[in-house]
Design an enzyme around this catalytic site. Sequence first.
Site, PDB file in Angstrom:
ATOM      1  N   ASN A   8      -6.512   1.340  -3.565  1.00 35.16           N
ATOM      2  CA  ASN A   8      -6.137   1.096  -2.172  1.00 35.16           C
ATOM      3  C   ASN A   8      -5.095   2.134  -1.779  1.00 35.16           C
ATOM      4  O   ASN A   8      -3.950   2.067  -2.212  1.00 35.16           O
ATOM      5  CB  ASN A   8      -5.577  -0.324  -2.029  1.00 35.16           C
ATOM      6  CG  ASN A   8      -5.055  -0.589  -0.634  1.00 35.16           C
ATOM      7  OD1 ASN A   8      -5.287   0.201   0.286  1.00 35.16           O
ATOM      8  ND2 ASN A   8      -4.337  -1.691  -0.478  1.00 35.16           N
ATOM      9  N   LYS A  10      -3.764   2.609   1.087  1.00 33.11           N
ATOM     10  CA  LYS A  10      -2.848   2.163   2.147  1.00 33.11           C
ATOM     11  C   LYS A  10      -2.757   3.269   3.222  1.00 33.11           C
ATOM     12  O   LYS A  10      -3.751   3.920   3.493  1.00 33.11           O
ATOM     13  CB  LYS A  10      -1.493   1.782   1.562  1.00 33.11           C
ATOM     14  CG  LYS A  10      -1.678   0.790   0.400  1.00 33.11           C
ATOM     15  CD  LYS A  10      -0.434   0.152  -0.108  1.00 33.11           C
ATOM     16  CE  LYS A  10      -0.798  -0.798  -1.249  1.00 33.11           C
ATOM     17  NZ  LYS A  10       0.350  -1.563  -1.723  1.00 33.11           N
ATOM     18  N   HIS A  94      -5.326  -8.277   2.768  1.00 32.36           N
ATOM     19  CA  HIS A  94      -4.263  -7.709   1.923  1.00 32.36           C
ATOM     20  C   HIS A  94      -2.917  -8.294   2.349  1.00 32.36           C
ATOM     21  O   HIS A  94      -2.677  -8.534   3.536  1.00 32.36           O
ATOM     22  CB  HIS A  94      -4.255  -6.186   2.038  1.00 32.36           C
ATOM     23  CG  HIS A  94      -3.375  -5.553   1.007  1.00 32.36           C
ATOM     24  ND1 HIS A  94      -2.005  -5.459   1.177  1.00 32.36           N
ATOM     25  CD2 HIS A  94      -3.649  -5.042  -0.210  1.00 32.36           C
ATOM     26  CE1 HIS A  94      -1.497  -4.896   0.086  1.00 32.36           C
ATOM     27  NE2 HIS A  94      -2.465  -4.629  -0.758  1.00 32.36           N
ATOM     28  N   GLU A  96      -0.137  -6.976   2.816  1.00 30.31           N
ATOM     29  CA  GLU A  96       0.563  -6.191   3.849  1.00 30.31           C
ATOM     30  C   GLU A  96       0.002  -6.497   5.236  1.00 30.31           C
ATOM     31  O   GLU A  96       0.729  -6.461   6.226  1.00 30.31           O
ATOM     32  CB  GLU A  96       0.480  -4.691   3.510  1.00 30.31           C
ATOM     33  CG  GLU A  96       1.397  -4.367   2.335  1.00 30.31           C
ATOM     34  CD  GLU A  96       0.931  -3.238   1.437  1.00 30.31           C
ATOM     35  OE1 GLU A  96       0.040  -2.468   1.830  1.00 30.31           O
ATOM     36  OE2 GLU A  96       1.450  -3.141   0.308  1.00 30.31           O
ATOM     37  N   GLU A 164      -3.151 -10.460  -6.090  1.00 22.36           N
ATOM     38  CA  GLU A 164      -2.032  -9.530  -5.978  1.00 22.36           C
ATOM     39  C   GLU A 164      -0.757 -10.307  -5.677  1.00 22.36           C
ATOM     40  O   GLU A 164      -0.468 -10.609  -4.515  1.00 22.36           O
ATOM     41  CB  GLU A 164      -2.296  -8.521  -4.856  1.00 22.36           C
ATOM     42  CG  GLU A 164      -3.535  -7.679  -5.085  1.00 22.36           C
ATOM     43  CD  GLU A 164      -3.457  -6.356  -4.333  1.00 22.36           C
ATOM     44  OE1 GLU A 164      -3.557  -5.319  -4.999  1.00 22.36           O
ATOM     45  OE2 GLU A 164      -3.264  -6.366  -3.110  1.00 22.36           O
ATOM     46  N   GLY A 170       4.098  -2.655  -5.296  1.00 19.27           N
ATOM     47  CA  GLY A 170       4.967  -1.537  -4.972  1.00 19.27           C
ATOM     48  C   GLY A 170       6.388  -1.693  -5.488  1.00 19.27           C
ATOM     49  O   GLY A 170       7.288  -0.973  -5.077  1.00 19.27           O
ATOM     50  N   SER A 200       1.445  -3.062  -9.018  1.00 13.86           N
ATOM     51  CA  SER A 200       2.066  -2.125  -9.960  1.00 13.86           C
ATOM     52  C   SER A 200       1.226  -1.870 -11.212  1.00 13.86           C
ATOM     53  O   SER A 200       1.761  -1.742 -12.313  1.00 13.86           O
ATOM     54  CB  SER A 200       3.472  -2.602 -10.332  1.00 13.86           C
ATOM     55  OG  SER A 200       4.305  -2.640  -9.176  1.00 13.86           O
TER      56      SER A 200
HETATM   57  P1  13P Z   1       0.862  -0.997  -6.069  1.00 13.07           P
HETATM   58  O1  13P Z   1      -0.146  -0.706  -7.175  1.00 13.07           O
HETATM   59  O2  13P Z   1       1.410   0.238  -5.451  1.00 13.07           O
HETATM   60  O3  13P Z   1       1.871  -1.987  -6.510  1.00 13.07           O
HETATM   61  O4  13P Z   1       0.012  -1.698  -4.891  1.00 13.07           O
HETATM   62  C1  13P Z   1      -0.825  -2.755  -5.192  1.00 13.07           C
HETATM   63  C2  13P Z   1      -1.663  -3.069  -4.004  1.00 13.07           C
HETATM   64  O5  13P Z   1      -1.155  -3.582  -3.012  1.00 13.07           O
HETATM   65  C3  13P Z   1      -3.080  -2.718  -4.030  1.00 13.07           C
HETATM   66  O6  13P Z   1      -3.775  -3.285  -2.957  1.00 13.07           O
END
Ligand code: 13P
Length: 240
Positions: A8, A10, A94, A96, A164, A170, A200
């Site tokens: 992903n 983002k 997601h 976010e 997640e 992150g 992560s």
């Molecule tokens: P990170 O791997 O950067 O922690 O992000 C995970 C994520 O949100 C994947 O959709």
Amino acid sequence: MRKLVAGNWKMFKGPAEARTLCSELADRVGADPAVGLAVCPPYVSLATALAALEGSAVDVFAQSVHWEASGAFTGEVSAEMLLEIGAAGCLVGHSERRQHFGETDETTGARAACALAVGLRVIACVGELEREREAGDTAAVLERQVHAIERAVPNSAQLVVAYEPVWAIGTGKTATADQAQEAHEVIKRILDVPVLYGGSVKPENAAELMAMPDVDGALVGGASLDVDSFVAIRDAAAAA
Ligand code: 13P
């Protein structure tokens, strides 16, 4: 079962950077089907990624999708549009999107249902906040989120769920392999679908996570923006 590793991106990588990363990825993994692979670029980079990955084993997913075929929904993209450009699927729900853009369990379910109805594959994301885990509410939160998806999409061979934990996204904090396994069991009791772990994931922790019986792959954020680390995670999945 073949594992799936999805990256992903983002809000990173416009078309020029997407072309470079995807061309390198196609060179490195070619058509090797040992592990399912997907990248999820921003909308503006989808067409470039599709062109650069043509003939490779890497699928291209969008990061969201709307639940209507068309209409007055400024800023949104429909499932039909994604299908038209050749995307294989999309993420929905997601954290976010839930945190910053008002996504709910209901809109997540509606987006998933619409995408699956036109033949796209869907990775539906769930996961608890840190305070929910600390309060001992992890299973209840996951059950609520997964039931909402299950109500919208009772069963589909094209559906994958990504667990997640929000506190691990992150942050460099990863759920332990046992925490991931436990959460995946909760999810699979409701929906019998593959479940990816995200939060992560790095080359250093991928093998341990992938070794768990109910971890069917990974949804990778930061580490998917670099070809070496994404391929290393893919290799860990292939070896699991
Ligand atoms: P990170 O791997 O950067 O922690 O992000 C995970 C994520 O949100 C994947 O959709």
